[in-house]
Design a protein around this motif. Sequence first.
Motif, PDB file in Angstrom:
ATOM      1  N   VAL A 285      -0.693   0.549   8.130  1.00 44.29           N
ATOM      2  CA  VAL A 285       0.519   0.989   8.289  1.00 44.29           C
ATOM      3  C   VAL A 285       1.442   0.051   8.187  1.00 44.29           C
ATOM      4  N   SER A 286       2.301  -0.262   7.502  1.00 45.82           N
ATOM      5  CA  SER A 286       3.468  -1.437   7.741  1.00 45.82           C
ATOM      6  C   SER A 286       4.774  -1.108   7.522  1.00 45.82           C
ATOM      7  N   ALA A 287       5.553  -2.162   7.709  1.00 40.92           N
ATOM      8  CA  ALA A 287       7.008  -1.830   7.270  1.00 40.92           C
ATOM      9  C   ALA A 287       7.004  -1.973   5.692  1.00 40.92           C
ATOM     10  N   GLU A 288       7.992  -1.460   4.938  1.00 44.39           N
ATOM     11  CA  GLU A 288       8.237  -1.398   3.649  1.00 44.39           C
ATOM     12  C   GLU A 288       8.114  -2.569   2.868  1.00 44.39           C
ATOM     13  N   ASP A 289       8.789  -3.587   3.776  1.00 47.98           N
ATOM     14  CA  ASP A 289       8.963  -4.973   2.914  1.00 47.98           C
ATOM     15  C   ASP A 289       7.626  -5.804   2.995  1.00 47.98           C
ATOM     16  N   ASP A 290       6.412  -5.001   3.659  1.00 48.38           N
ATOM     17  CA  ASP A 290       5.316  -5.649   3.683  1.00 48.38           C
ATOM     18  C   ASP A 290       4.888  -6.926   4.532  1.00 48.38           C
ATOM     19  N   LEU A 291       5.902  -7.088   5.662  1.00 51.31           N
ATOM     20  CA  LEU A 291       5.765  -8.156   6.543  1.00 51.31           C
ATOM     21  C   LEU A 291       4.524  -7.913   7.384  1.00 51.31           C
ATOM     22  N   ASP A 292       3.611  -8.697   7.546  1.00 50.71           N
ATOM     23  CA  ASP A 292       2.409  -8.451   8.288  1.00 50.71           C
ATOM     24  C   ASP A 292       2.768  -8.262   9.868  1.00 50.71           C
ATOM     25  N   HIS A 293       2.372  -7.096  10.297  1.00 57.07           N
ATOM     26  CA  HIS A 293       2.337  -6.929  11.714  1.00 57.07           C
ATOM     27  C   HIS A 293       3.999  -6.578  12.173  1.00 57.07           C
ATOM     28  N   ALA A 294       4.940  -6.563  11.233  1.00 55.49           N
ATOM     29  CA  ALA A 294       6.444  -6.425  11.637  1.00 55.49           C
ATOM     30  C   ALA A 294       6.650  -5.282  12.372  1.00 55.49           C
ATOM     31  N   ARG A 295       7.448  -5.291  13.368  1.00 51.13           N
ATOM     32  CA  ARG A 295       7.828  -4.402  14.284  1.00 51.13           C
ATOM     33  C   ARG A 295       8.284  -3.036  13.513  1.00 51.13           C
ATOM     34  N   ILE A 296       7.861  -1.902  13.654  1.00 50.11           N
ATOM     35  CA  ILE A 296       8.338  -0.705  13.300  1.00 50.11           C
ATOM     36  C   ILE A 296       9.302   0.065  13.922  1.00 50.11           C
ATOM     37  N   THR A 297      10.572   0.399  13.615  1.00 46.13           N
ATOM     38  CA  THR A 297      11.620   0.838  14.488  1.00 46.13           C
ATOM     39  C   THR A 297      11.868   2.227  13.669  1.00 46.13           C
ATOM     40  N   VAL A 298      12.716   3.134  14.244  1.00 47.58           N
ATOM     41  CA  VAL A 298      13.397   4.257  13.447  1.00 47.58           C
ATOM     42  C   VAL A 298      14.027   3.798  12.427  1.00 47.58           C
ATOM     43  N   GLU A 299      14.662   2.735  12.182  1.00 50.16           N
ATOM     44  CA  GLU A 299      15.411   2.470  10.889  1.00 50.16           C
ATOM     45  C   GLU A 299      14.481   1.686  10.052  1.00 50.16           C
ATOM     46  N   THR A 300      13.385   1.528  10.044  1.00 52.79           N
ATOM     47  CA  THR A 300      12.438   0.885   9.227  1.00 52.79           C
ATOM     48  C   THR A 300      11.702   1.957   8.286  1.00 52.79           C
ATOM     49  N   PRO A 301      11.861   1.747   6.773  1.00 54.09           N
ATOM     50  CA  PRO A 301      10.881   2.267   6.226  1.00 54.09           C
ATOM     51  C   PRO A 301       9.440   2.020   6.173  1.00 54.09           C
ATOM     52  N   ILE A 302       8.681   2.952   6.039  1.00 54.08           N
ATOM     53  CA  ILE A 302       7.188   2.640   6.326  1.00 54.08           C
ATOM     54  C   ILE A 302       6.339   3.000   5.094  1.00 54.08           C
ATOM     55  N   LYS A 303       5.359   2.068   4.997  1.00 56.94           N
ATOM     56  CA  LYS A 303       4.322   2.338   4.009  1.00 56.94           C
ATOM     57  C   LYS A 303       2.850   2.599   4.449  1.00 56.94           C
ATOM     58  N   ILE A 304       2.115   3.689   4.160  1.00 53.76           N
ATOM     59  CA  ILE A 304       0.824   3.780   4.544  1.00 53.76           C
ATOM     60  C   ILE A 304      -0.002   3.655   3.141  1.00 53.76           C
ATOM     61  N   GLN A 305      -0.843   2.813   3.301  1.00 55.74           N
ATOM     62  CA  GLN A 305      -1.783   2.404   2.135  1.00 55.74           C
ATOM     63  C   GLN A 305      -3.191   2.767   2.507  1.00 55.74           C
ATOM     64  N   LEU A 306      -3.713   3.254   1.398  1.00 57.12           N
ATOM     65  CA  LEU A 306      -5.147   3.584   1.551  1.00 57.12           C
ATOM     66  C   LEU A 306      -5.974   3.426   0.402  1.00 57.12           C
ATOM     67  N   GLU A 307      -7.051   2.496   0.617  1.00 59.56           N
ATOM     68  CA  GLU A 307      -8.020   2.177  -0.582  1.00 59.56           C
ATOM     69  C   GLU A 307      -9.337   2.902  -0.296  1.00 59.56           C
ATOM     70  N   PHE A 308      -9.827   3.337  -1.140  1.00 65.40           N
ATOM     71  CA  PHE A 308     -11.223   4.173  -0.999  1.00 65.40           C
ATOM     72  C   PHE A 308     -12.108   4.128  -2.463  1.00 65.40           C
ATOM     73  N   TRP A 309     -13.460   4.182  -2.043  1.00 62.21           N
ATOM     74  CA  TRP A 309     -14.381   4.007  -3.229  1.00 62.21           C
ATOM     75  C   TRP A 309     -14.830   5.418  -3.680  1.00 62.21           C
ATOM     76  N   ASN A 310     -14.410   5.681  -4.682  1.00 61.70           N
ATOM     77  CA  ASN A 310     -14.735   6.958  -5.404  1.00 61.70           C
ATOM     78  C   ASN A 310     -16.093   6.875  -5.859  1.00 61.70           C
ATOM     79  N   PHE A 311     -17.045   7.805  -5.776  1.00 61.59           N
ATOM     80  CA  PHE A 311     -18.316   7.839  -6.505  1.00 61.59           C
ATOM     81  C   PHE A 311     -18.489   9.040  -7.255  1.00 61.59           C
ATOM     82  N   LEU A 312     -17.529   9.875  -7.535  1.00 57.32           N
ATOM     83  CA  LEU A 312     -17.340  11.270  -8.243  1.00 57.32           C
ATOM     84  C   LEU A 312     -17.037  10.709  -9.743  1.00 57.32           C
ATOM     85  N   GLN A 313     -17.740  11.152 -10.742  1.00 54.39           N
ATOM     86  CA  GLN A 313     -17.431  11.089 -11.943  1.00 54.39           C
ATOM     87  C   GLN A 313     -16.255  11.777 -12.551  1.00 54.39           C
TER      88      GLN A 313
END
Length: 413
Positions: A285-313
């Motif tokens: 979970v990070s600020a939209e501008d992708d700065l590492d560990h940037a402080r998230i405020t009520v005025e910050t766009p937020i990006k939640i990224q998920l990476e997963f291994w898929n084993f289903l064909q």
Amino acid sequence: MGNIAISVENLGKCYRIGQAQKRPENFRAAVRSFVTSPFEYLRSRLREPSADELFWALKDVSFDVKHGEVLGVIGRNGAGKSTLLKILSRITEPTTGRAKVYGRVGSLLEVGTGFHPELTGRENIYLNGTILGMKRAEIDKKFDEIVEFSGVEKFLDTPVKRYSSGMYVRLAFAVAAHLEPEILLVDEVLAVGDVEFQKKCLGKMGDVARKGRTVFFVSHNMTAIQSLCHRCIWLNEGGIADEGASGRIVGQYLQAFSTVTREQIWEHPEQAPGDDNIRIHRIAVSAEDDLDHARITVETPIKIQLEFWNFLQNALLSVSLHLFTLENTYVFDSPSPQKQCPTGLMRAACHIPRDLLNDGVYRVEIMILQNTSVRVFFHENLATFEVHDVERAIQWYGKWSGVIRPKLSWTLE
């Protein structure tokens, strides 16, 4: 004391921790233990206990509760909440200090105390009402109301030993809740029964509070504490950690025992959450501008990224993000579009716009579905993050009400 209903001054309760006795090895040892045990008991009670044998359940606790006030008490298990209630109910005596209660007291410490399994529900209403201090005329007057509230009218003349556990606690709370004391001491009664009955209990507690009676309410239900109580005391390790407005105290209490985890990475699939269908590689979970560990405020766009291994064909998959507050309030559910996914590492991202979330701590729950209906992965706490308020020209010292605080378009003419 005028307007004071409960006055607690430098209250302390100390328990002596006993030593477990060894089981006799043979008959001769058992006889010797039987003969000498009274003398050993006297010797142990007369001996000055060491510091390791003493446990202070409460220590130096002081506060006042005014008539008509609804005071909430929160704290972890073992913080001293039940001990405090037992002292106020005159079940046990304090070791130090004093606790004074001005007015007729009703206690709901253990729902169902006084019920006899061989008696019917009707008979137990009169028995338990008498134990709780009600006269027969009072019980007669409230009998129909008690039965209607409990919802066990059909089984009223059946011995309560044949009741289900839910029916038992419904009837017990109905009797206790209709007692009309000046001061009501309540210990976690909203934890009993199903969701519908818990709502009825909460509503009844609200009615008692609105009638101007003093309520001393101990609970782990933070939503109930905030909705019923204007003021709250936080007990921790036998002492008062803080007291004040319920919203502020509950927020501090929850944050004190929460860990903000904005990013988690599992390098190897066999160690990652999941099973033979899906394994999580990374969530962030990070600020939209992708700065590492940037402080998230009520005025910050937020990006939640998920990476997963898929084993289903060639599975048709979609990712659903569920967001909860620290108080476990459901904020929203956002599903991704479906996509035909090959085996391998997949990436998904959810974007939360600025000026939507209120300040506070949030929990991220992830669900992955196949064909929009078959759940192939679920985890209720993959990440947590905190949204901070921003500094303003006009200082605001409280938290805005509501789970979200969107910046909407307005006109004023």
